[in-house]
Write a protein that holds these residues in place. Structure first.
Motif, PDB file in Angstrom:
ATOM      1  N   ASP A  62      36.534 -28.097  45.991  1.00  0.00           N
ATOM      2  CA  ASP A  62      36.409 -26.755  46.569  1.00  0.00           C
ATOM      3  C   ASP A  62      36.521 -26.801  48.095  1.00  0.00           C
ATOM      4  OD1 ASP A  62      36.022 -25.789  44.013  1.00  0.00           O
ATOM      5  OD2 ASP A  62      33.835 -25.880  44.141  1.00  0.00           O
ATOM      6  N   GLU A 111      22.976 -40.314  34.583  1.00  0.00           N
ATOM      7  CA  GLU A 111      22.618 -39.153  35.402  1.00  0.00           C
ATOM      8  C   GLU A 111      23.242 -39.255  36.798  1.00  0.00           C
ATOM      9  OE1 GLU A 111      18.396 -38.805  35.435  1.00  0.00           O
ATOM     10  OE2 GLU A 111      18.249 -38.304  33.296  1.00  0.00           O
ATOM     11  N   ILE A 151      26.835 -38.291  36.593  1.00  0.00           N
ATOM     12  CA  ILE A 151      26.995 -36.837  36.518  1.00  0.00           C
ATOM     13  C   ILE A 151      26.914 -36.228  37.924  1.00  0.00           C
ATOM     14  CG2 ILE A 151      25.934 -34.695  35.700  1.00  0.00           C
ATOM     15  CD1 ILE A 151      25.116 -36.154  33.172  1.00  0.00           C
ATOM     16  N   LYS A 152      25.949 -36.697  38.718  1.00  0.00           N
ATOM     17  CA  LYS A 152      25.799 -36.187  40.092  1.00  0.00           C
ATOM     18  C   LYS A 152      27.049 -36.485  40.919  1.00  0.00           C
ATOM     19  CE  LYS A 152      20.760 -36.686  40.143  1.00  0.00           C
ATOM     20  NZ  LYS A 152      19.623 -37.441  40.737  1.00  0.00           N
ATOM     21  N   ALA A 178      30.093 -36.887  39.759  1.00  0.00           N
ATOM     22  CA  ALA A 178      31.167 -36.003  39.282  1.00  0.00           C
ATOM     23  C   ALA A 178      31.010 -34.605  39.873  1.00  0.00           C
ATOM     24  CB  ALA A 178      31.152 -35.950  37.760  1.00  0.00           C
ATOM     25  N   GLU A 179      29.782 -34.116  39.957  1.00  0.00           N
ATOM     26  CA  GLU A 179      29.531 -32.796  40.550  1.00  0.00           C
ATOM     27  C   GLU A 179      29.874 -32.798  42.041  1.00  0.00           C
ATOM     28  OE1 GLU A 179      25.446 -32.192  39.630  1.00  0.00           O
ATOM     29  OE2 GLU A 179      25.828 -31.469  37.577  1.00  0.00           O
ATOM     30  N   THR A 180      29.596 -33.933  42.709  1.00  0.00           N
ATOM     31  CA  THR A 180      29.939 -34.057  44.129  1.00  0.00           C
ATOM     32  C   THR A 180      31.435 -33.943  44.331  1.00  0.00           C
ATOM     33  OG1 THR A 180      28.012 -35.480  44.528  1.00  0.00           O
ATOM     34  CG2 THR A 180      29.796 -35.546  46.156  1.00  0.00           C
ATOM     35  N   ARG A 234      32.070 -41.761  32.557  1.00  0.00           N
ATOM     36  CA  ARG A 234      30.810 -41.110  32.189  1.00  0.00           C
ATOM     37  C   ARG A 234      30.580 -41.188  30.682  1.00  0.00           C
ATOM     38  NH1 ARG A 234      30.657 -35.275  34.516  1.00  0.00           N
ATOM     39  NH2 ARG A 234      32.025 -34.936  32.735  1.00  0.00           N
ATOM     40  N   LYS A 254      38.408 -37.747  40.033  1.00  0.00           N
ATOM     41  CA  LYS A 254      37.706 -36.876  39.091  1.00  0.00           C
ATOM     42  C   LYS A 254      38.121 -37.182  37.655  1.00  0.00           C
ATOM     43  CE  LYS A 254      35.029 -33.294  38.328  1.00  0.00           C
ATOM     44  NZ  LYS A 254      34.943 -33.470  36.875  1.00  0.00           N
ATOM     45  N   ASP A 292      33.488 -32.406  42.384  1.00  0.00           N
ATOM     46  CA  ASP A 292      33.842 -31.006  42.149  1.00  0.00           C
ATOM     47  C   ASP A 292      33.682 -30.197  43.438  1.00  0.00           C
ATOM     48  OD1 ASP A 292      34.600 -31.142  39.493  1.00  0.00           O
ATOM     49  OD2 ASP A 292      32.562 -30.878  38.752  1.00  0.00           O
ATOM     50  N   THR A 293      32.601 -30.481  44.156  1.00  0.00           N
ATOM     51  CA  THR A 293      32.363 -29.805  45.433  1.00  0.00           C
ATOM     52  C   THR A 293      33.449 -30.155  46.444  1.00  0.00           C
ATOM     53  OG1 THR A 293      29.962 -29.914  45.033  1.00  0.00           O
ATOM     54  CG2 THR A 293      30.680 -29.456  47.284  1.00  0.00           C
TER      55      THR A 293
END
Length: 311
Positions: free
Chosen positions: A230, A216, A219-220, A222-224, A189, A182, A226-227
């Protein structure tokens, strides 16, 4: 070090490296070099001292883009997932008007898989070479993300079926790798954002929108991740809950066994007293009768516990 003239995706090997100084009539030069080759390339292409110094550094480089008079210096991190371990390898790129130089310490898969793409797309410009190379680098992060997701799902299934101490070490190790990746994705990015939005004379205007598409995707990704972070927290909670439930189950069994043996201990305690008159003391089958009685008491209590779902 290998030098090639690239014209419409067709490679021509260049034996004399000094030939690459002059701009070709068509196409561009691609020089695939090792770190030690920079001593030859730096004076030929007037590569900036700071950029060369970054390439020579042993430690991992932060992704970035540096703008110099005659060339750009770009650092990207290639990713690999081998034997359940994640590796990052620095990919150093010098982009000039009629050349592109890739400098690496280890072999990078993206460079190998890039060649058929250049041939298929009939690439003749260094900035389009750069686009396809970076696109492959980012796509590999997607592949690694899919493998990490599969590993998380398998780990979750294993924890639910049968919890082991080793699962906690796997959770901690995988979480550390996700957090590490991450941190890498953030500066990478930023490089893609610069290639998309900055005024860069060595990158053609129509190509910028393609870099925007890669941005783009980054970004996706990076969001993955983040998931994933969690999900690792949920996995740790599931592990702790499973361990607690298992401990409760063991304690319940031990409590039931202790309860079953309590009346049996009471009976043996009575017959262990030194009284002369105890029922069945002088009976020939007294010992057998007491043993049968104790077995029946134990079995009765066991059946009662099973019926009440205490065991």
């Amino acid at each position: 070090m290998k030098a090639r003239l690239v014209q419409n995706g067709i490679f021509t090997i260049i034996d004399d490296i000094t030939q690459t100084i002059t701009q070709p009539v068509s196409g561009f030069y691609w020089i695939d070099a090792r770190v030690e080759d920079l001593s030859i390339l730096q004076p030929l292409f007037h590569l900036h001292d700071l950029a060369v110094e970054d390439c020579l550094m042993e430690e991992e480089q932060r992704p970035k883009i540096e703008i110099y008079d005659s060339h750009y210096f770009i650092v990207m991190n290639s990713i690999r997932f081998d034997d359940e371990e994640i590796f990052l390898r620095s990919l150093n790129i010098f982009l000039g008007k009629h050349y592109i130089i890739t400098v690496t310490r280890q072999k990078i898969n993206e460079i190998r898989t890039l060649k058929p793409i250049l041939w298929e797309e009939e690439i003749s410009a260094p900035d389009y070479f750069l686009y396809h190379l970076i696109d492959l680098v980012v796509d590999n992060y997607t592949i690694v993300a899919d493998r990490i997701e599969a590993k998380i799902e398998k780990l979750e299934e294993d924890i639910l079926v049968h919890t082991k101490k080793s699962h906690l070490h796997e959770i901690i190790g995988l979480r550390s790798e996700i957090l590490w990746l991450k941190k890498v994705l953030v500066p990478q990015r930023e490089v893609l954002a610069a290639l998309n939005k900055k005024e860069l004379r060595l990158i053609s205007e129509p190509l910028k929108k393609y870099f925007g598409d890669i941005y783009e995707n980054a970004i996706k990704i990076a969001e993955t991740f983040d998931t994933f972070r969690d999900l690792m927290g949920n996995l740790r909670e599931a592990y702790q809950s499973s361990v607690a439930n298992r401990a409760n189950e063991i304690m319940r069994i031990f409590t039931a066994l202790t309860t079953i043996f309590m009346p049996l201990t009471f009976i043996t305690g009575i017959y262990g007293m030194n009284f002369e008159y105890i029922p069945g003391l002088h009976w020939e089958y007294g010992g057998v009768a007491i043993l049968i009685f104790m077995i029946l008491v134990g079995l009765t209590m066991l059946l009662v516990f099973r019926k009440k779902d205490w065991l």
